[in-house]
Scaffold this active site. Structure first.
Site, PDB file in Angstrom:
ATOM      1  N   ASP A   1      -4.531   2.661  -0.309  1.00 19.80           N
ATOM      2  CA  ASP A   1      -4.799   2.732  -1.750  1.00 19.80           C
ATOM      3  C   ASP A   1      -5.621   1.543  -2.267  1.00 19.80           C
ATOM      4  OD1 ASP A   1      -2.835   0.837  -1.384  1.00 19.80           O
ATOM      5  OD2 ASP A   1      -1.588   1.496  -3.049  1.00 19.80           O
TER       6      ASP A   1
ATOM      7  N   ARG B   1       7.253 -10.300  -1.975  1.00 19.68           N
ATOM      8  CA  ARG B   1       6.570 -10.334  -3.260  1.00 19.68           C
ATOM      9  C   ARG B   1       6.945 -11.673  -3.895  1.00 19.68           C
ATOM     10  NH1 ARG B   1       7.089  -4.546  -2.255  1.00 19.68           N
ATOM     11  NH2 ARG B   1       4.917  -3.979  -2.075  1.00 19.68           N
TER      12      ARG B   1
END
Ligand code: ADP
Length: 324
Positions: free
Chosen positions: A129, A72
């Site tokens: 998702d 990230r």
């Protein structure tokens, strides 16, 4: 387009390597210079960028994880970070960027496109998702991993006449939980997309099952619900206290993210990787690869990020019928 960079970002997923391989080889096939970028957007900012050839991606199609590594990157969400990433992209002569990752990574790519980079997104996450697609790379492998664990837990739960609470990944989505619950014959599936009543939907179902002669009970607890009501161990204790049935909690954790990708994940990753690069070659960009009605299509990245997705409620009905 003369050169393309590829990176993996966000959480890793089995099949990302197959996607990298497809992207790199398709580029080389069409005479495009291909670059790998390490550790997601971090590599773009720090200049961790290296040229790849057809052999750089040999022997990885069957391996889980991602050879480019993933991370990230907070800095990439700032204007300064984007400017830096753009400077480094120019320094390496990158004309376009293929991003393999989840919704967050798509948002990063979309924002980066506003700075002038041509981007393409491939859906890589075990959670399924991403709203714009019916299917994401890694989802099938993760479901099979959970299924395998559930089958094993059922064996021992039967032997001891126990109830088992299995906590599975999926972030805010219950797709893994729902499918594995149906396939594994769970008595109860707790999903973030559906409200439930603790006494009626959990305790009554378990006790009724016992009264009907059941020898074991499975409760699937989706990560998104665990975040709200406490994890598998906590729920197991509550269920045991109220039902008197010995109950054990298991948190599957990171084994769900690893392993050799399934055929479906490899084939999807390969097909999406080829399509993404062929589109770039033909001058199409700022798109994401999606599965729609079982076909691979591309849609605008902005449109993709505005979409929403729900679980298959019809499937939830199956559980009502099949778990009696
Ligand atoms: P995933 O791609 O699996 O959903 P994250 O949500 O952690 O994973 O996103 C991965 C990375 O994408 C973040 O660390 C960040 O660098 C970048 N990103 C996420 N959201 C944004 C945003 N709104 N703007 C710019 N970059 C973003």
């Amino acid at each position: 387009i003369k050169s393309i960079g590829v990176l993996t970002s966000g959480g890793d997923a089995p099949g990302m390597n197959a996607a990298i391989r497809a992207v790199v080889r398709t580029g080389i096939y069409y005479g495009i210079k291909m670059f790998g970028i390490r550790k997601g957007y971090n590599g773009l900012i720090s200049g961790d960028i290296f040229e790849m050839n057809a052999r750089s991606v040999s022997d990885i199609v069957h391996r889980g994880g991602t050879i480019l590594q993933t991370a990230r990157c907070k800095e990439f969400t700032t204007d300064e970070g984007m400017q830096k990433a753009m400077s480094l992209s120019r320094a390496f002569g990158l004309d376009a960027l293929v991003v393999i990752g989840g919704d967050g990574s798509y948002r990063g790519a979309r924002d980066f496109s506003k700075y002038g980079m041509k981007v393409m997104g491939l859906p890589g996450t075990i959670d399924n998702d991403i709203a714009s697609t019916e299917y994401t790379i890694g989802y099938d492998t993760a479901m099979n991993t959970v299924q395998d664990a559930l089958d094993k837990i059922r064996d021992t739960a039967y032997s001891h006449e126990r109830c088992s609470v299995l906590e599975v990944m999926g972030r805010h989505a219950g797709h893994i939980a729902l499918n594995v619950g149906v396939a594994g014959g769970a008595e109860v599936i707790l999903l973030p997309e559906k409200q439930f009543d603790f006494d009626k939907d959990i305790i009554r179902r378990i006790v009724q099952g016992r009264n009907n002669g059941k020898k074991n009970y499975i409760i699937i607890l989706a990560e998104g619900v665990a975040e709200k009501i406490g994890g598998a161990l906590e729920l197991a204790k509550k269920v045991e206290d109220l039902t008197g049935i010995e109950t054990r909690g298991t948190v599957l954790g990171y084994i769900q993210r690893g392993g050799s990708p399934s055929i479906r994940d490899r084939v999807m990753a390969s097909a999406m990787g080829v399509k993404a690069v062929e589109l770039l070659k033909d001058g199409v960009y700022n798109r994401v690869m999606c599965v729609e009605k079982a076909k691979i299509v591309d849609i605008d990245i902005d449109e993709a990020l505005s979409m929403t997705k729900d679980i298959d409620h019809e499937m939830l009905r199956l559980v009502e019928i099949l778990s009696i």
